[in-house]
Scaffold this motif. Structure first.
Motif, PDB file in Angstrom:
ATOM      1  N   TRP A  31       0.797  -1.195  -0.126  1.00 35.33           N
ATOM      2  CA  TRP A  31       0.024  -0.102   0.018  1.00 35.33           C
ATOM      3  C   TRP A  31       0.883   1.305   0.196  1.00 35.33           C
ATOM      4  O   TRP A  31       1.899   1.217   0.519  1.00 35.33           O
ATOM      5  N   ASN A  32       0.589   2.298  -0.736  1.00 30.75           N
ATOM      6  CA  ASN A  32       1.341   3.467  -0.887  1.00 30.75           C
ATOM      7  C   ASN A  32       0.458   4.589  -1.430  1.00 30.75           C
ATOM      8  O   ASN A  32      -0.738   4.233  -1.570  1.00 30.75           O
ATOM      9  N   GLY A  33       0.902   5.775  -1.390  1.00 33.53           N
ATOM     10  CA  GLY A  33       0.197   6.902  -2.087  1.00 33.53           C
ATOM     11  C   GLY A  33       0.221   6.796  -3.427  1.00 33.53           C
ATOM     12  O   GLY A  33       1.073   5.735  -4.019  1.00 33.53           O
ATOM     13  N   LYS A  70      14.527  10.789   1.051  1.00 29.64           N
ATOM     14  CA  LYS A  70      15.635  10.554   0.081  1.00 29.64           C
ATOM     15  C   LYS A  70      16.041   9.067   0.511  1.00 29.64           C
ATOM     16  O   LYS A  70      16.143   8.623   1.870  1.00 29.64           O
ATOM     17  N   PHE A  71      16.182   8.020  -0.555  1.00 28.17           N
ATOM     18  CA  PHE A  71      16.491   6.770  -0.127  1.00 28.17           C
ATOM     19  C   PHE A  71      17.956   6.245  -0.785  1.00 28.17           C
ATOM     20  O   PHE A  71      17.891   6.651  -1.945  1.00 28.17           O
ATOM     21  N   GLU A  72      18.629   5.740   0.009  1.00 32.10           N
ATOM     22  CA  GLU A  72      19.985   5.102  -0.872  1.00 32.10           C
ATOM     23  C   GLU A  72      19.853   3.605  -0.497  1.00 32.10           C
ATOM     24  O   GLU A  72      19.627   3.241   0.497  1.00 32.10           O
ATOM     25  N   TYR A  73      20.152   2.838  -1.599  1.00 31.75           N
ATOM     26  CA  TYR A  73      20.449   1.419  -1.408  1.00 31.75           C
ATOM     27  C   TYR A  73      21.944   1.155  -1.400  1.00 31.75           C
ATOM     28  O   TYR A  73      22.493   1.729  -2.045  1.00 31.75           O
ATOM     29  N   LEU A  74      22.138   0.303  -0.264  1.00 27.98           N
ATOM     30  CA  LEU A  74      23.617   0.011  -0.225  1.00 27.98           C
ATOM     31  C   LEU A  74      24.142  -0.625  -1.469  1.00 27.98           C
ATOM     32  O   LEU A  74      23.378  -1.218  -1.956  1.00 27.98           O
TER      33      LEU A  74
HETATM   34  C1  LIG Z   1       6.693   4.141  -7.002  1.00 26.89           C
HETATM   35  N1  LIG Z   1       7.380   5.037  -5.805  1.00 26.89           N
HETATM   36  C2  LIG Z   1       8.593   4.469  -5.208  1.00 26.89           C
HETATM   37  C3  LIG Z   1       9.314   5.055  -4.212  1.00 26.89           C
HETATM   38  N2  LIG Z   1       8.192   5.402  -3.358  1.00 26.89           N
HETATM   39  C4  LIG Z   1       8.453   5.164  -1.784  1.00 26.89           C
HETATM   40  C5  LIG Z   1       9.633   4.323  -1.466  1.00 26.89           C
HETATM   41  C6  LIG Z   1       9.718   4.184  -0.159  1.00 26.89           C
HETATM   42  N3  LIG Z   1      10.902   3.588   0.539  1.00 26.89           N
HETATM   43  C7  LIG Z   1      11.955   3.112  -0.480  1.00 26.89           C
HETATM   44  C8  LIG Z   1      12.633   2.151  -0.166  1.00 26.89           C
HETATM   45  C9  LIG Z   1      11.935   2.231  -1.362  1.00 26.89           C
HETATM   46  N4  LIG Z   1       8.547   4.382   0.632  1.00 26.89           N
HETATM   47  C10 LIG Z   1       7.595   4.725   0.266  1.00 26.89           C
HETATM   48  N5  LIG Z   1       6.438   5.177   0.983  1.00 26.89           N
HETATM   49  N6  LIG Z   1       7.530   5.362  -1.009  1.00 26.89           N
HETATM   50  C11 LIG Z   1       6.985   6.071  -3.776  1.00 26.89           C
HETATM   51  C12 LIG Z   1       6.273   5.411  -4.969  1.00 26.89           C
END
Ligand SMILES: CN1CCN(c2cc(NC3CC3)nc(N)n2)CC1
Length: 154
Positions: A31-33, A70-74
């Protein structure tokens, strides 16, 4: 560095939040926005409204900036930058799309176990209308290695 830009829009009222079950692609099964990538020829705000309409059938006039994540993947150099928006006034009826199945959740019943692990950390700030700025280092798709999350006053 050029971060990869995404949007995510949450439709809220005092008691409920509209979430979408991602049916394919990045984040499928969570689930997400409503949101997606920002194209080169549009602003982040335009992209947020476009993706909301494409994925949920809803139109909004005003979006409030809720925060930036902001998300960084190792091991990967590209940083994901997610611009989060909220809205309380909308037009239309939530409609399932190829990408998303919409569903209203009472705020206490948000299904965090079926969402990205970061959500449970910043959703409370979003619900309180407290703008946030978050940075998450992920080890794979499920584990947060470390993170910072602070109120943003921009
Ligand atoms: C389609 N987009 C992808 C990125 N996104 C993310 C990412 C996210 N975590 C990141 C580890 C992946 N967490 C939320 N809540 N949304 C919004 C929807």
């Amino acid at each position: 560095t050029k971060n990869k830009l995404y949007t995510s829009v949450f439709i809220l009222n005092e008691a409920n939040v509209l979430l979408g079950m991602k049916k394919r692609g990045f984040g499928v099964g969570r689930w997400n926005g409503f949101g997606g990538k920002v194209d080169a020829d549009e602003t982040i705000l335009e992209a947020a409204k476009r993706e909301l309409l494409e994925e949920s059938g809803l139109t909004v006039n005003e979006l409030q900036e809720a925060g930036i994540l902001k998300f960084e993947y190792l091991g990967e150099s590209e940083i994901l930058e997610v611009h989060v928006f909220t809205a309380c006034k909308f037009e239309g009826t939530p409609t399932e799309s190829e990408e998303m199945r919409p569903k209203w959740f009472p705020i206490p019943e948000v299904p965090y176990n079926d969402m990205w692990p970061d959500d449970r950390l910043w959703f409370p700030l979003m619900f309180r209308g407290q703008k946030f700025s978050g940075y998450f280092k992920f080890n794979g798709h499920l584990e947060i290695q470390d993170y910072t999350l602070e109120p943003a006053c921009t």
